[in-house]
Write an enzyme that holds these catalytic residues in place. Sequence first.
Site, PDB file in Angstrom:
ATOM      1  N   GLY A 122       0.815  -1.210   0.000  1.00  0.00           N
ATOM      2  CA  GLY A 122       0.000   0.000   0.000  1.00  0.00           C
ATOM      3  C   GLY A 122       0.845   1.255   0.000  1.00  0.00           C
ATOM      4  O   GLY A 122       1.266   1.741   1.061  1.00  0.00           O
ATOM      5  N   ASN A 127      -3.723  11.343  -3.597  1.00  0.00           N
ATOM      6  CA  ASN A 127      -2.867  12.504  -3.909  1.00  0.00           C
ATOM      7  C   ASN A 127      -1.383  12.160  -3.924  1.00  0.00           C
ATOM      8  O   ASN A 127      -0.533  13.043  -3.856  1.00  0.00           O
ATOM      9  CB  ASN A 127      -3.114  13.631  -2.897  1.00  0.00           C
ATOM     10  CG  ASN A 127      -4.521  14.187  -3.027  1.00  0.00           C
ATOM     11  OD1 ASN A 127      -5.007  14.387  -4.142  1.00  0.00           O
ATOM     12  ND2 ASN A 127      -5.184  14.403  -1.905  1.00  0.00           N
ATOM     13  N   ALA A 128      -1.050  10.885  -3.954  1.00  0.00           N
ATOM     14  CA  ALA A 128       0.372  10.481  -3.987  1.00  0.00           C
ATOM     15  C   ALA A 128       0.521   9.319  -4.954  1.00  0.00           C
ATOM     16  O   ALA A 128       0.409   8.150  -4.568  1.00  0.00           O
ATOM     17  CB  ALA A 128       0.858  10.096  -2.585  1.00  0.00           C
ATOM     18  N   GLU A 361       3.518   0.732 -11.110  1.00  0.00           N
ATOM     19  CA  GLU A 361       4.872   0.646 -10.535  1.00  0.00           C
ATOM     20  C   GLU A 361       5.801   1.675 -11.172  1.00  0.00           C
ATOM     21  O   GLU A 361       6.983   1.421 -11.423  1.00  0.00           O
ATOM     22  CB  GLU A 361       5.411  -0.789 -10.601  1.00  0.00           C
ATOM     23  CG  GLU A 361       4.502  -1.682  -9.755  1.00  0.00           C
ATOM     24  CD  GLU A 361       5.049  -3.049  -9.456  1.00  0.00           C
ATOM     25  OE1 GLU A 361       6.268  -3.161  -9.275  1.00  0.00           O
ATOM     26  OE2 GLU A 361       4.234  -3.979  -9.385  1.00  0.00           O
TER      27      GLU A 361
HETATM   28  N1  COS Z   1      16.171   2.570  -3.613  1.00  0.00           N
HETATM   29  C1  COS Z   1      16.518   3.035  -2.400  1.00  0.00           C
HETATM   30  N2  COS Z   1      16.595   4.356  -2.110  1.00  0.00           N
HETATM   31  C2  COS Z   1      16.310   5.213  -3.098  1.00  0.00           C
HETATM   32  C3  COS Z   1      15.931   4.793  -4.379  1.00  0.00           C
HETATM   33  C4  COS Z   1      15.863   3.410  -4.626  1.00  0.00           C
HETATM   34  N3  COS Z   1      15.507   2.957  -5.802  1.00  0.00           N
HETATM   35  N4  COS Z   1      15.703   5.884  -5.149  1.00  0.00           N
HETATM   36  C5  COS Z   1      15.934   6.951  -4.378  1.00  0.00           C
HETATM   37  N5  COS Z   1      16.292   6.545  -3.131  1.00  0.00           N
HETATM   38  C6  COS Z   1      16.618   7.400  -1.987  1.00  0.00           C
HETATM   39  C7  COS Z   1      17.430   8.613  -2.421  1.00  0.00           C
HETATM   40  O1  COS Z   1      18.801   8.302  -2.434  1.00  0.00           O
HETATM   41  C8  COS Z   1      17.083   9.617  -1.369  1.00  0.00           C
HETATM   42  O2  COS Z   1      17.858   9.372  -0.226  1.00  0.00           O
HETATM   43  P1  COS Z   1      18.586  10.579   0.578  1.00  0.00           P
HETATM   44  O3  COS Z   1      17.456  11.505   0.937  1.00  0.00           O
HETATM   45  O4  COS Z   1      19.207   9.914   1.748  1.00  0.00           O
HETATM   46  O5  COS Z   1      19.536  11.200  -0.366  1.00  0.00           O
HETATM   47  C9  COS Z   1      15.641   9.292  -1.001  1.00  0.00           C
HETATM   48  O6  COS Z   1      15.411   7.942  -1.448  1.00  0.00           O
HETATM   49  C10 COS Z   1      14.637  10.204  -1.678  1.00  0.00           C
HETATM   50  O7  COS Z   1      14.869  10.142  -3.073  1.00  0.00           O
HETATM   51  P2  COS Z   1      14.468  11.315  -4.040  1.00  0.00           P
HETATM   52  O8  COS Z   1      14.897  12.621  -3.463  1.00  0.00           O
HETATM   53  O9  COS Z   1      14.963  10.954  -5.392  1.00  0.00           O
HETATM   54  O10 COS Z   1      12.882  11.234  -3.978  1.00  0.00           O
HETATM   55  P3  COS Z   1      11.827  12.006  -4.856  1.00  0.00           P
HETATM   56  O11 COS Z   1      10.658  12.231  -3.970  1.00  0.00           O
HETATM   57  O12 COS Z   1      12.433  13.172  -5.563  1.00  0.00           O
HETATM   58  O13 COS Z   1      11.379  11.012  -6.032  1.00  0.00           O
HETATM   59  C11 COS Z   1      10.889   9.066  -7.292  1.00  0.00           C
HETATM   60  C12 COS Z   1      11.641   9.725  -6.139  1.00  0.00           C
HETATM   61  C13 COS Z   1      10.224  10.029  -8.256  1.00  0.00           C
HETATM   62  C14 COS Z   1      11.917   8.267  -8.048  1.00  0.00           C
HETATM   63  C15 COS Z   1       9.848   8.186  -6.603  1.00  0.00           C
HETATM   64  O14 COS Z   1       8.888   9.000  -5.962  1.00  0.00           O
HETATM   65  C16 COS Z   1       9.164   7.223  -7.522  1.00  0.00           C
HETATM   66  O15 COS Z   1       9.730   6.187  -7.866  1.00  0.00           O
HETATM   67  N6  COS Z   1       7.910   7.544  -7.880  1.00  0.00           N
HETATM   68  C17 COS Z   1       7.089   6.617  -8.601  1.00  0.00           C
HETATM   69  C18 COS Z   1       6.307   5.849  -7.624  1.00  0.00           C
HETATM   70  C19 COS Z   1       5.700   4.655  -8.218  1.00  0.00           C
HETATM   71  O16 COS Z   1       6.344   3.882  -8.880  1.00  0.00           O
HETATM   72  N7  COS Z   1       4.415   4.526  -7.925  1.00  0.00           N
HETATM   73  C20 COS Z   1       3.690   3.446  -8.412  1.00  0.00           C
HETATM   74  C21 COS Z   1       3.417   2.537  -7.299  1.00  0.00           C
HETATM   75  S1  COS Z   1       2.630   1.141  -7.937  1.00  0.00           S
HETATM   76  S2  COS Z   1       2.949  -0.122  -6.555  1.00  0.00           S
END
Ligand code: COS
Length: 378
Positions: A122, A127-128, A361
């Site tokens: 989950g 909104n996210a 995803e």
């Molecule tokens: N694994 C572990 N840690 C990770 C990571 C990964 N794949 N990607 C990023 N991080 C870490 C970063 O290193 C950062 O750590 P620090 O704060 O210590 O430097 C932290 O997580 C936050 O990362 P970031 O600043 O890049 O976060 P953002 O909010 O800018 O965005 C994205 C991250 C856009 C990549 C993320 O929100 C994402 O993947 N969104 C899509 C979500 C998704 O797939 N939703 C569908 C769900 S269906 S089940």
Amino acid sequence: MELSGEHKMIRKMVREFAEAEVKPLASEIDETAEFPWKTIEKMRELRLLGMPFDEKWGGGGTDTLGYTIGVEEISRVCAATGITMAAHTSLGVSPIYEFGNDKQKEKYLPDIVSGRKLAGFGLTEPNAGSDAGGTETTAVRKGDYYIVNGTKCFITNGSVAETFVITAMTDKQARTKGITALIVEKGMPGFRIGKKENKMGIRGSDTAELIFEDCEVPVENRLGEEGQGFKIFLHTLDGGRISIGAMALGIAQAALEASIKYARERKQFGRPIGKFGAIQAMIADMATDVEAARLLVYDVSIAKDKGEDIIRRAAMAKLFASEVAMRATKNAIQIHGGYGYMKEYEIERLYRDAKITVIGEGTSEIQRLVIARDLLGL
Ligand code: COS
């Protein structure tokens, strides 16, 4: 890519099962949107619901590539069943398997690794979505419990799973570092299932809302430390993206096989349509796309087991394979012409099922963002 004897055996075993038990129901569950419980029971018996996990917990004991092949083969005949398996395994079970403490593993893994109970994940909220860090669900510590309030939406296995890992905000000021992962169970007071979604594709899979109203979750159900939830979830999504790549690959393979068969059989202007250059070009491009997608998805599966950094490669494999599934299913309908548009031929189902792979995803746009950020280091 030449597969090992063990991987060839896995493909053979899963394909035989998929052809015999999953394929006959694919059209029906698409039509009725009924969850395929009987298939799930058979998959449980064959340990297909915990393929990459240790046999000591009731898993299949295969590596990630073996599991990838499993999801590909199930999705080749029914993507709704494929995503049920992928979401349970990669999103529901994996975070507890990888981040759970001994007590949590002993309590939850035997049931979910064996597939006696289904699991889910989950993260998404109204909104996210792409901004996964924008979680609004809150968890407030009160003694030995967290009081959880919020709504998760579009959750695969939402109404059929019994164990979920969810994200909730424990410290709003800390933003993504204030997100915590919690294990919740169906039946906890204050946790109920909301709306069940009526979808365009993968209709036999279950997608529902999870609603938390002053739900009391014991502190011992926290996965990792407070504030580690976002990283646990992003890490889990890397593995999940491989499984969606595998699902997309299975759908694209099905589109290719159907197109080849039809192009050989269908006659127009006195000859099989496969004799015409326009059809040949579509089939050649489709086959090349599928082969390239397979290499990317298999390569990142192997890299995961070597413990390599897979963030970029998982995003690339998911991005490419899902867009291949879109192109392949679109062209498969084109090759089938009017028949492809009719439900009877089951090609239009592939097209509808493929669409979720460029969204779920992480959308293609998010995959490109992950890849570009990694390359540019900005
Ligand atoms: N694994 C572990 N840690 C990770 C990571 C990964 N794949 N990607 C990023 N991080 C870490 C970063 O290193 C950062 O750590 P620090 O704060 O210590 O430097 C932290 O997580 C936050 O990362 P970031 O600043 O890049 O976060 P953002 O909010 O800018 O965005 C994205 C991250 C856009 C990549 C993320 O929100 C994402 O993947 N969104 C899509 C979500 C998704 O797939 N939703 C569908 C769900 S269906 S089940």
